[in-house]
Design an enzyme around this catalytic site. Sequence first.
Site, PDB file in Angstrom:
ATOM      1  N   SER A 146      -6.512  -9.238  11.175  1.00  9.58           N
ATOM      2  CA  SER A 146      -5.163  -9.087  10.627  1.00  9.58           C
ATOM      3  C   SER A 146      -4.182  -9.935  11.425  1.00  9.58           C
ATOM      4  O   SER A 146      -4.365 -10.157  12.630  1.00  9.58           O
ATOM      5  CB  SER A 146      -4.755  -7.614  10.727  1.00  9.58           C
ATOM      6  N   TYR A 159      -4.296   0.183  14.941  1.00  4.98           N
ATOM      7  CA  TYR A 159      -4.887  -0.729  13.953  1.00  4.98           C
ATOM      8  C   TYR A 159      -4.959  -2.150  14.532  1.00  4.98           C
ATOM      9  O   TYR A 159      -6.004  -2.801  14.509  1.00  4.98           O
ATOM     10  CB  TYR A 159      -4.033  -0.688  12.682  1.00  4.98           C
TER      11      TYR A 159
HETATM   12  P1  NDP Z   1      -7.654  -2.047  -0.205  1.00  6.08           P
HETATM   13  O1  NDP Z   1      -7.128  -0.694   0.121  1.00  6.08           O
HETATM   14  O2  NDP Z   1      -7.084  -2.791  -1.373  1.00  6.08           O
HETATM   15  O3  NDP Z   1      -9.246  -1.984  -0.390  1.00  6.08           O
HETATM   16  C1  NDP Z   1     -10.004  -1.357   0.591  1.00  6.08           C
HETATM   17  C2  NDP Z   1     -11.468  -1.569   0.318  1.00  6.08           C
HETATM   18  O4  NDP Z   1     -12.198  -1.026   1.418  1.00  6.08           O
HETATM   19  C3  NDP Z   1     -11.957  -0.860  -0.921  1.00  6.08           C
HETATM   20  O5  NDP Z   1     -13.015  -1.584  -1.467  1.00  6.08           O
HETATM   21  C4  NDP Z   1     -12.435   0.491  -0.370  1.00  6.08           C
HETATM   22  O6  NDP Z   1     -13.469   1.090  -1.157  1.00  6.08           O
HETATM   23  C5  NDP Z   1     -13.014   0.051   0.961  1.00  6.08           C
HETATM   24  N1  NDP Z   1     -12.995   1.126   1.942  1.00  6.08           N
HETATM   25  C6  NDP Z   1     -11.940   1.857   2.389  1.00  6.08           C
HETATM   26  N2  NDP Z   1     -12.333   2.764   3.291  1.00  6.08           N
HETATM   27  C7  NDP Z   1     -13.667   2.612   3.413  1.00  6.08           C
HETATM   28  C8  NDP Z   1     -14.666   3.277   4.164  1.00  6.08           C
HETATM   29  N3  NDP Z   1     -14.387   4.315   4.983  1.00  6.08           N
HETATM   30  N4  NDP Z   1     -15.948   2.862   4.036  1.00  6.08           N
HETATM   31  C9  NDP Z   1     -16.256   1.853   3.214  1.00  6.08           C
HETATM   32  N5  NDP Z   1     -15.377   1.196   2.451  1.00  6.08           N
HETATM   33  C10 NDP Z   1     -14.093   1.575   2.558  1.00  6.08           C
HETATM   34  O7  NDP Z   1      -7.474  -2.886   1.155  1.00  6.08           O
HETATM   35  P2  NDP Z   1      -7.388  -4.475   1.377  1.00  6.08           P
HETATM   36  O8  NDP Z   1      -8.250  -5.160   0.417  1.00  6.08           O
HETATM   37  O9  NDP Z   1      -5.964  -4.857   1.474  1.00  6.08           O
HETATM   38  O10 NDP Z   1      -7.994  -4.572   2.867  1.00  6.08           O
HETATM   39  C11 NDP Z   1      -9.251  -5.156   3.124  1.00  6.08           C
HETATM   40  C12 NDP Z   1      -9.336  -5.550   4.585  1.00  6.08           C
HETATM   41  O11 NDP Z   1      -8.309  -6.481   4.886  1.00  6.08           O
HETATM   42  C13 NDP Z   1      -9.199  -4.405   5.584  1.00  6.08           C
HETATM   43  O12 NDP Z   1     -10.083  -4.584   6.649  1.00  6.08           O
HETATM   44  C14 NDP Z   1      -7.768  -4.562   6.074  1.00  6.08           C
HETATM   45  O13 NDP Z   1      -7.612  -4.025   7.362  1.00  6.08           O
HETATM   46  C15 NDP Z   1      -7.607  -6.066   6.041  1.00  6.08           C
HETATM   47  N6  NDP Z   1      -6.233  -6.527   5.954  1.00  6.08           N
HETATM   48  C16 NDP Z   1      -5.422  -6.166   4.922  1.00  6.08           C
HETATM   49  C17 NDP Z   1      -4.111  -6.627   4.876  1.00  6.08           C
HETATM   50  C18 NDP Z   1      -3.166  -6.253   3.795  1.00  6.08           C
HETATM   51  O14 NDP Z   1      -1.959  -6.428   4.000  1.00  6.08           O
HETATM   52  N7  NDP Z   1      -3.621  -5.769   2.646  1.00  6.08           N
HETATM   53  C19 NDP Z   1      -3.597  -7.506   5.921  1.00  6.08           C
HETATM   54  C20 NDP Z   1      -4.549  -7.871   6.926  1.00  6.08           C
HETATM   55  C21 NDP Z   1      -5.808  -7.383   6.937  1.00  6.08           C
HETATM   56  P3  NDP Z   1     -13.091   2.092  -2.396  1.00  6.08           P
HETATM   57  O15 NDP Z   1     -12.540   1.190  -3.478  1.00  6.08           O
HETATM   58  O16 NDP Z   1     -14.397   2.699  -2.778  1.00  6.08           O
HETATM   59  O17 NDP Z   1     -12.084   3.063  -1.880  1.00  6.08           O
END
Ligand code: NDP
Length: 254
Positions: A146, A159
């Site tokens: 991030s 985080y």
């Molecule tokens: P979303 O909330 O849009 O999607 C999260 C995804 O992760 C979903 O596919 C969800 O599955 C899955 N997930 C959540 N919790 C778990 C768990 N305990 N075990 C397995 N899978 C899990 O998040 P983003 O796409 O925005 O984030 C993706 C990554 O990018 C993360 O690592 C986040 O920290 C990082 N990130 C995001 C930013 C942002 O601003 N959005 C910025 C920088 C980094 P399901 O659909 O089944 O719930």
Amino acid sequence: MEKKNRIALVTGGSRGLGKDMALRLAEKGIDVIVTYNSQAGEAQKVATQIEQSGQKAAALQLNTGEIGSFDAFIVRLKETLDKQFGSDRLDFLINNAGIGGYSPVAELTEEFFDQLLNIHFKGVVFLTQKMLPLINDGGGIVNISSGLTRVSMPGSSIYGSLKGAVEVFTRYLAKELGVRKIRANVVAPGAILTDFGGGHLRSNEQLQQMVSAITALGRPGVAEDIGGVVAFLCTEDARWVNGQRIEASGGMQV
Ligand code: NDP
């Protein structure tokens, strides 16, 4: 002899950034396994969309914060690779799954800390460890960090710290896995409009304005800004990129 496609596994590929990564990997001719935690339907839709584009795809359940479930996941993964992909190994692991979580240090609880620790660091370490025998030599690992490891925002201390740990871990992976020609890199997105943190950024116009103001390109990111960067790292064009942190944030506080 038929040339085998390369195969990538994207954790958290059902929505948001992981979904875009999965679709962009498929555009590069890579077969994709997406994992999801609870949204089986969304994950299956991603797999179907990839299959319609001509690549192989599958969706598997995995809670990346439940380290004790990883051995059973590896068994299911091996079965899926064998039955649906005709392979006993894959090429790329994308550690993307994650949740948003905000708490000032003064209000931090151990429960919240442990939840973030398990999903954002311990899970990444042990899933990677258990996947190592399944990754072909010459493959790659992309860990999603991030912009918050470089830019500090109140409430994101744990985080940001855990993502920082992932960045250090990635450099060690690059060092230890070089002997197998496996590359390990970090992609660090800036603030992106996804469901992340309960749609925290998407539902808060003031926050969006703040992000736009500190971003050279003048807007928050969208998922489509990120997937292609990850997909690039899984191509021959990136064969000399190793142990790096690539920030994709539109120039956040540069
Ligand atoms: P979303 O909330 O849009 O999607 C999260 C995804 O992760 C979903 O596919 C969800 O599955 C899955 N997930 C959540 N919790 C778990 C768990 N305990 N075990 C397995 N899978 C899990 O998040 P983003 O796409 O925005 O984030 C993706 C990554 O990018 C993360 O690592 C986040 O920290 C990082 N990130 C995001 C930013 C942002 O601003 N959005 C910025 C920088 C980094 P399901 O659909 O089944 O719930």
